[in-house]
Design a protein around this motif. Structure first.
Motif, PDB file in Angstrom:
ATOM      1  N   VAL A  10       0.843  -1.198   0.000  1.00 23.20           N
ATOM      2  CA  VAL A  10       0.000   0.000   0.000  1.00 23.20           C
ATOM      3  C   VAL A  10       0.879   1.249   0.000  1.00 23.20           C
ATOM      4  O   VAL A  10       0.637   2.184  -0.767  1.00 23.20           O
ATOM      5  CB  VAL A  10      -0.963  -0.003   1.211  1.00 23.20           C
ATOM      6  N   PHE A  11       1.896   1.253   0.834  1.00 25.14           N
ATOM      7  CA  PHE A  11       2.812   2.398   0.876  1.00 25.14           C
ATOM      8  C   PHE A  11       3.460   2.606  -0.487  1.00 25.14           C
ATOM      9  O   PHE A  11       3.615   3.734  -0.941  1.00 25.14           O
ATOM     10  CB  PHE A  11       3.903   2.173   1.930  1.00 25.14           C
ATOM     11  N   GLN A  12       3.833   1.514  -1.111  1.00 22.57           N
ATOM     12  CA  GLN A  12       4.478   1.588  -2.426  1.00 22.57           C
ATOM     13  C   GLN A  12       3.543   2.249  -3.442  1.00 22.57           C
ATOM     14  O   GLN A  12       3.962   3.104  -4.217  1.00 22.57           O
ATOM     15  CB  GLN A  12       4.870   0.188  -2.882  1.00 22.57           C
ATOM     16  N   LYS A  13       2.273   1.865  -3.426  1.00 20.75           N
ATOM     17  CA  LYS A  13       1.301   2.432  -4.360  1.00 20.75           C
ATOM     18  C   LYS A  13       1.002   3.899  -4.062  1.00 20.75           C
ATOM     19  O   LYS A  13       0.970   4.729  -4.957  1.00 20.75           O
ATOM     20  CB  LYS A  13       0.002   1.635  -4.319  1.00 20.75           C
ATOM     21  N   ASP A  16       4.716   5.871  -3.726  1.00 18.70           N
ATOM     22  CA  ASP A  16       5.707   5.597  -4.757  1.00 18.70           C
ATOM     23  C   ASP A  16       7.104   5.412  -4.149  1.00 18.70           C
ATOM     24  O   ASP A  16       8.072   6.032  -4.565  1.00 18.70           O
ATOM     25  CB  ASP A  16       5.714   6.702  -5.821  1.00 18.70           C
ATOM     26  N   VAL A  17       7.163   4.568  -3.110  1.00 15.58           N
ATOM     27  CA  VAL A  17       8.432   4.223  -2.466  1.00 15.58           C
ATOM     28  C   VAL A  17       8.660   2.731  -2.620  1.00 15.58           C
ATOM     29  O   VAL A  17       7.728   1.964  -2.812  1.00 15.58           O
ATOM     30  CB  VAL A  17       8.458   4.598  -0.970  1.00 15.58           C
ATOM     31  N   ILE A  22      11.229   1.549   3.570  1.00 16.59           N
ATOM     32  CA  ILE A  22      10.376   1.692   4.748  1.00 16.59           C
ATOM     33  C   ILE A  22      11.087   1.087   5.947  1.00 16.59           C
ATOM     34  O   ILE A  22      11.332  -0.117   5.993  1.00 16.59           O
ATOM     35  CB  ILE A  22       9.016   1.015   4.521  1.00 16.59           C
ATOM     36  N   GLU A  23      11.435   1.922   6.885  1.00 19.82           N
ATOM     37  CA  GLU A  23      12.082   1.482   8.118  1.00 19.82           C
ATOM     38  C   GLU A  23      11.021   1.412   9.206  1.00 19.82           C
ATOM     39  O   GLU A  23      10.399   2.426   9.529  1.00 19.82           O
ATOM     40  CB  GLU A  23      13.186   2.472   8.525  1.00 19.82           C
ATOM     41  N   PRO A  24      10.780   0.234   9.772  1.00 18.32           N
ATOM     42  CA  PRO A  24       9.679   0.043  10.711  1.00 18.32           C
ATOM     43  C   PRO A  24       9.619   1.013  11.889  1.00 18.32           C
ATOM     44  O   PRO A  24       8.543   1.452  12.263  1.00 18.32           O
ATOM     45  CB  PRO A  24       9.874  -1.387  11.205  1.00 18.32           C
ATOM     46  N   ALA A  25      10.755   1.371  12.459  1.00 16.54           N
ATOM     47  CA  ALA A  25      10.743   2.194  13.664  1.00 16.54           C
ATOM     48  C   ALA A  25      10.997   3.679  13.400  1.00 16.54           C
ATOM     49  O   ALA A  25      10.916   4.480  14.319  1.00 16.54           O
ATOM     50  CB  ALA A  25      11.780   1.670  14.656  1.00 16.54           C
ATOM     51  N   GLN A  26      11.268   4.055  12.172  1.00 19.83           N
ATOM     52  CA  GLN A  26      11.551   5.460  11.877  1.00 19.83           C
ATOM     53  C   GLN A  26      10.269   6.251  11.671  1.00 19.83           C
ATOM     54  O   GLN A  26       9.269   5.727  11.193  1.00 19.83           O
ATOM     55  CB  GLN A  26      12.417   5.590  10.622  1.00 19.83           C
ATOM     56  N   SER A  27      10.341   7.521  11.982  1.00 25.60           N
ATOM     57  CA  SER A  27       9.216   8.418  11.754  1.00 25.60           C
ATOM     58  C   SER A  27       8.891   8.462  10.260  1.00 25.60           C
ATOM     59  O   SER A  27       9.774   8.669   9.434  1.00 25.60           O
ATOM     60  CB  SER A  27       9.572   9.821  12.245  1.00 25.60           C
ATOM     61  N   ILE A  42      -3.334   6.815   2.736  1.00 22.73           N
ATOM     62  CA  ILE A  42      -2.886   5.494   3.178  1.00 22.73           C
ATOM     63  C   ILE A  42      -4.029   4.776   3.888  1.00 22.73           C
ATOM     64  O   ILE A  42      -4.275   3.596   3.658  1.00 22.73           O
ATOM     65  CB  ILE A  42      -1.640   5.614   4.089  1.00 22.73           C
ATOM     66  N   SER A  43      -4.754   5.503   4.735  1.00 23.25           N
ATOM     67  CA  SER A  43      -5.889   4.928   5.462  1.00 23.25           C
ATOM     68  C   SER A  43      -6.928   4.367   4.504  1.00 23.25           C
ATOM     69  O   SER A  43      -7.413   3.242   4.678  1.00 23.25           O
ATOM     70  CB  SER A  43      -6.512   6.002   6.364  1.00 23.25           C
ATOM     71  N   VAL A  44      -7.278   5.135   3.486  1.00 25.82           N
ATOM     72  CA  VAL A  44      -8.271   4.694   2.494  1.00 25.82           C
ATOM     73  C   VAL A  44      -7.759   3.462   1.746  1.00 25.82           C
ATOM     74  O   VAL A  44      -8.488   2.488   1.546  1.00 25.82           O
ATOM     75  CB  VAL A  44      -8.612   5.842   1.522  1.00 25.82           C
ATOM     76  N   ALA A  45      -6.500   3.501   1.348  1.00 25.39           N
ATOM     77  CA  ALA A  45      -5.916   2.379   0.615  1.00 25.39           C
ATOM     78  C   ALA A  45      -5.846   1.117   1.481  1.00 25.39           C
ATOM     79  O   ALA A  45      -6.076   0.009   0.998  1.00 25.39           O
ATOM     80  CB  ALA A  45      -4.532   2.748   0.092  1.00 25.39           C
ATOM     81  N   LEU A  46      -5.560   1.283   2.775  1.00 25.89           N
ATOM     82  CA  LEU A  46      -5.524   0.136   3.681  1.00 25.89           C
ATOM     83  C   LEU A  46      -6.913  -0.467   3.848  1.00 25.89           C
ATOM     84  O   LEU A  46      -7.058  -1.691   3.909  1.00 25.89           O
ATOM     85  CB  LEU A  46      -4.949   0.538   5.041  1.00 25.89           C
TER      86      LEU A  46
END
Length: 80
Positions: A10-13, A16-17, A22-27, A42-46
């Motif tokens: 979802v983040f990728q879409k 565009d990353v 994506i680092e799990p613990a980073q802001s 992101i919420s809508v896509a999830l």
């Protein structure tokens, strides 16, 4: 596919990353430049991907990828 992998997709879409960016613990704001509007996207896509409703205020409170995963798990998101 794991929940984490689906959320990374979802983040990728939306952002565009690449998943490895994506680092799990980073802001998310600092590491990926995510703003509040993107968090709503992101919420809508999830919701579409996982069938789990997340309120805009709930998603905006999360700061990291890990926090989003925990929020989804608390909402009953499961791997399919």
């Amino acid at each position: 596919m794991s929940l984490e992998d689906r959320v990374k997709g979802v983040f990728q879409k939306v952002l565009d990353v690449k998943p490895d960016e994506i680092e799990p613990a980073q802001s998310l704001a600092q590491s990926l430049g995510v703003d509040s509007t993107e968090m709503v996207e992101i919420s809508v896509a999830l919701k579409k991907e996982l069938g789990v409703a997340i309120g805009d205020n709930e998603i905006k409170k999360t700061q990291t990828f890990e926090e989003i995963i925990r929020l989804l798990e608390s909402k009953g998101a499961a791997v399919s």
